[in-house]
Write a protein that holds these residues in place. Structure first.
Motif, mmCIF file in Angstrom:
data_model
loop_
_atom_site.group_PDB
_atom_site.id
_atom_site.type_symbol
_atom_site.label_atom_id
_atom_site.label_comp_id
_atom_site.label_asym_id
_atom_site.label_seq_id
_atom_site.Cartn_x
_atom_site.Cartn_y
_atom_site.Cartn_z
ATOM 1 N N SER A 278 0.794 -1.233 0.000
ATOM 2 C CA SER A 278 0.000 0.000 0.000
ATOM 3 C C SER A 278 0.825 1.281 0.000
ATOM 4 N N CYS A 279 2.139 1.150 -0.091
ATOM 5 C CA CYS A 279 2.998 2.332 -0.153
ATOM 6 C C CYS A 279 3.833 2.297 -1.437
ATOM 7 N N ALA A 280 3.937 3.471 -2.070
ATOM 8 C CA ALA A 280 4.709 3.587 -3.309
ATOM 9 C C ALA A 280 5.623 4.795 -3.217
ATOM 10 N N GLN A 281 6.460 4.975 -4.204
ATOM 11 C CA GLN A 281 7.328 6.140 -4.246
ATOM 12 C C GLN A 281 6.478 7.409 -4.249
ATOM 13 N N GLY A 282 7.017 8.453 -3.638
ATOM 14 C CA GLY A 282 6.270 9.689 -3.485
ATOM 15 C C GLY A 282 5.743 10.264 -4.772
ATOM 16 N N GLU A 283 6.500 10.148 -5.849
ATOM 17 C CA GLU A 283 6.074 10.742 -7.119
ATOM 18 C C GLU A 283 4.921 9.980 -7.761
ATOM 19 N N ASN A 284 4.580 8.792 -7.214
ATOM 20 C CA ASN A 284 3.512 7.992 -7.809
ATOM 21 C C ASN A 284 2.153 8.211 -7.149
ATOM 22 N N ALA A 285 2.066 9.202 -6.269
ATOM 23 C CA ALA A 285 0.833 9.379 -5.488
ATOM 24 C C ALA A 285 -0.370 9.729 -6.345
ATOM 25 N N MET A 286 -0.148 10.204 -7.558
ATOM 26 C CA MET A 286 -1.272 10.623 -8.365
ATOM 27 C C MET A 286 -1.605 9.660 -9.515
ATOM 28 N N ASN A 287 -0.919 8.506 -9.561
ATOM 29 C CA ASN A 287 -1.213 7.654 -10.720
ATOM 30 C C ASN A 287 -1.231 6.152 -10.431
ATOM 31 N N CYS A 288 -1.450 5.771 -9.156
ATOM 32 C CA CYS A 288 -1.570 4.353 -8.820
ATOM 33 C C CYS A 288 -3.049 3.989 -8.701
ATOM 34 N N GLU A 289 -3.343 2.710 -8.766
ATOM 35 C CA GLU A 289 -4.726 2.260 -8.618
ATOM 36 C C GLU A 289 -4.856 1.424 -7.357
ATOM 37 N N TYR A 290 -5.842 1.765 -6.532
ATOM 38 C CA TYR A 290 -6.092 1.037 -5.293
ATOM 39 C C TYR A 290 -7.428 0.312 -5.418
ATOM 40 N N TYR A 291 -7.493 -0.859 -4.825
ATOM 41 C CA TYR A 291 -8.748 -1.579 -4.844
ATOM 42 C C TYR A 291 -8.733 -2.609 -3.726
ATOM 43 N N ILE A 292 -9.898 -3.035 -3.320
ATOM 44 C CA ILE A 292 -10.034 -4.074 -2.297
ATOM 45 C C ILE A 292 -10.885 -5.210 -2.871
#
Length: 229
Positions: free
Chosen positions: A215-229
């Protein structure tokens, strides 16, 4: 609990936060007590702790290591060691402490969901969020799944390592608390106290461990990752 203060039960293990006023009240009914928590009782009673300040420090430092500089906090703030640890790490690394990134809330899945609903509608948002416990983080991830807002998907880290943390997608990165060992040491302290083995107020401190999942990614990726449950 015994109704007559003249007849005390031998021992009590307190799990979770307990303020000094409640502790003094309980001492009328129990001869010996041990507290198991993240926040210290400041030697009011014997205690087994996994220091909330250190837990928060590990979580926030991990976000910093990933390049995050705008880091939020979600959870209880008043007299809370995890909130203190969050602030101390920001100061340590010369990062801005921004109250817009601090959200005080009761710790529930429902509240986590509602908080994320508000965050995804705002322009000023943190790229990384430390949640005081896992259940808040689970609620936040559920909200991100519903809205599938790919323009804001913050890195989320929390603490406790409850069972549900392994079944979210992405799986929740968290600070694992050694709950079984904390319970064993609490029982040891209580029995030893009852048997007269120690007289001074005792504290046993155990360490939390970082459990890295997804659930954690590089800081620059905060606007382009996909989260789902």
């Amino acid at each position: 609990m015994c109704s007559n203060s003249a007849h005390k039960t031998d021992g009590l293990i307190i799990i979770g936060r307990c303020n000094p006023t409640v502790i003094k009240l309980l001492q009328k009914y129990f001869k010996y007590m041990v507290s198991v928590n993240r926040n210290s009782t400041n030697y009011e009673v014997d205690e087994v702790i996994c220091d909330g300040r250190k837990i928060a420090a590990k979580a926030v430092e991990y976000l910093i290591s990933l390049g995050h500089r705008k880091i939020g906090y979600v959870g209880n703030c008043h007299n809370e060691s995890r909130f203190q640890g969050y602030r101390e790490v920001l100061f340590k690394y010369n990062l801005d402490f921004d109250m817009d990134y601090v959200i005080e809330t009761c710790q529930s899945e429902e509240q986590g969901y509602k908080i994320m609903e508000k965050l995804i509608q705002q322009k000023k948002v943190p790229t990384g969020i430390y949640c005081a416990n896992d259940i808040i983080a689970v609620g936040m991830l559920m909200c991100l799944n519903k809205y599938k807002n790919r323009y804001y998907t913050p890195s989320i880290i929390s603490s406790d390592d409850i069972e549900e943390a392994q079944y979210t997608k992405p799986m929740l990165t968290t600070i694992h608390l050694p709950k079984d060992d904390m319970a064993k040491f609490a029982l040891y302290l209580l029995i030893d106290r009852i048997n007269g083995g120690h007289k001074a107020t005792a504290r046993i401190e155990l360490d939390g461990t970082l459990t890295v999942r997804e659930s954690c990614a590089q800081g620059e990726n905060a606007m382009n990752c996909e989260y789902y449950i």
